[in-house]
Design a protein around this motif. Structure first.
Motif, PDB file in Angstrom:
ATOM      1  N   LYS A  68      -3.589  14.030   1.067  1.00  0.00           N
ATOM      2  CA  LYS A  68      -3.065  12.811   1.721  1.00  0.00           C
ATOM      3  C   LYS A  68      -2.810  13.111   3.316  1.00  0.00           C
ATOM      4  O   LYS A  68      -3.352  12.670   3.962  1.00  0.00           O
ATOM      5  CB  LYS A  68      -1.847  12.166   1.222  1.00  0.00           C
ATOM      6  CG  LYS A  68      -1.519  10.796   1.982  1.00  0.00           C
ATOM      7  CD  LYS A  68      -0.580  10.177   1.064  1.00  0.00           C
ATOM      8  CE  LYS A  68      -0.007   8.843   2.006  1.00  0.00           C
ATOM      9  NZ  LYS A  68       0.995   7.953   1.160  1.00  0.00           N
ATOM     10  N   ASP A  69      -2.157  14.207   3.639  1.00  0.00           N
ATOM     11  CA  ASP A  69      -1.915  14.479   4.867  1.00  0.00           C
ATOM     12  C   ASP A  69      -3.089  14.980   5.551  1.00  0.00           C
ATOM     13  O   ASP A  69      -3.554  14.500   6.889  1.00  0.00           O
ATOM     14  CB  ASP A  69      -0.972  15.858   4.995  1.00  0.00           C
ATOM     15  CG  ASP A  69       0.704  15.426   4.667  1.00  0.00           C
ATOM     16  OD1 ASP A  69       0.711  14.006   4.731  1.00  0.00           O
ATOM     17  OD2 ASP A  69       1.326  16.299   4.566  1.00  0.00           O
TER      18      ASP A  69
ATOM     19  N   GLU B 261      -5.323  11.761   6.287  1.00  0.00           N
ATOM     20  CA  GLU B 261      -4.619  11.165   7.311  1.00  0.00           C
ATOM     21  C   GLU B 261      -4.983  11.648   8.977  1.00  0.00           C
ATOM     22  O   GLU B 261      -5.270  11.085   9.800  1.00  0.00           O
ATOM     23  CB  GLU B 261      -3.190  11.060   7.229  1.00  0.00           C
ATOM     24  CG  GLU B 261      -2.745   9.852   6.224  1.00  0.00           C
ATOM     25  CD  GLU B 261      -1.256   9.913   6.195  1.00  0.00           C
ATOM     26  OE1 GLU B 261      -0.549  10.700   6.735  1.00  0.00           O
ATOM     27  OE2 GLU B 261      -0.775   9.079   5.377  1.00  0.00           O
TER      28      GLU B 261
ATOM     29  N   ALA C 264      -6.554   7.550   2.782  1.00  0.00           N
ATOM     30  CA  ALA C 264      -5.893   7.114   4.277  1.00  0.00           C
ATOM     31  C   ALA C 264      -6.548   5.849   4.880  1.00  0.00           C
ATOM     32  O   ALA C 264      -7.826   5.917   4.765  1.00  0.00           O
ATOM     33  CB  ALA C 264      -5.901   8.381   5.245  1.00  0.00           C
TER      34      ALA C 264
END
Length: 164
Positions: free
Chosen positions: A21-22, A25, A102
């Motif tokens: 997820k990071d 993003e 994201a």
């Protein structure tokens, strides 16, 4: 013992999901930053290039203005503005393309669409005036207005599709 192993496996899966997820993003923010920089550079170049050219080579600019005084030709104007509109809309759609984890917020997406529309409208205006507000015929100005409206409609459609 097996409960400890299962708990550790779940923690590891959660950690991997957070890392993914990071990364998504960061990729989205990088795409937005690069697109914003591209819009800024195009806007500044289209705004300042003619002013710098008029100072650096006034004879060449005067010659070009005389050539353009009769109008670009409606076909060339429409084709150029359509190509510019499609290019920027394709870039906007690429930036707004939803990732698996994201997405831009609605405010950020609409702001990006508005900046895209303002940038392309400014480019149309700068191309038609070539440093002189009296250049370009009515057909060229109508084509610029039509292309600007089409760009606004395409930006809104792109953002609505992104937010869906």
């Amino acid at each position: 013992m097996s409960a400890t192993i299962v708990g550790a496996a779940r923690k590891m899966e959660g950690h991997q999901a957070k890392e993914e997820k990071d990364a998504a993003e960061k990729k989205l923010l990088s795409a937005v930053r690069n697109y914003s920089i591209f819009l800024y550079v195009v806007f500044v170049f289209s705004t300042l290039a003619l002013r710098v050219a008029a100072k650096a080579a006034p004879a060449a600019v005067a010659s070009a203005q005389c050539f353009l005084a009769g109008g670009y030709g409606l076909t060339v104007t429409v084709a150029s503005f359509a190509a510019a509109t499609l290019l920027l809309q394709a870039l906007l759609a690429r930036v707004l393309r939803p990732s698996t984890s994201a997405r831009l917020t609605p405010l950020a997406a609409w702001s990006l669409a508005a900046v895209t529309w303002c940038c392309i409208t400014s480019i149309f205006h700068n191309c038609l005036t070539f440093g002189d507000e009296n250049l370009g015929g009515y057909g060229e100005w109508a084509a610029a207005a039509g292309a600007s409206v089409a760009n606004l409609a395409m930006s809104a459609r792109t953002v609505r599709r992104h937010l869906a």
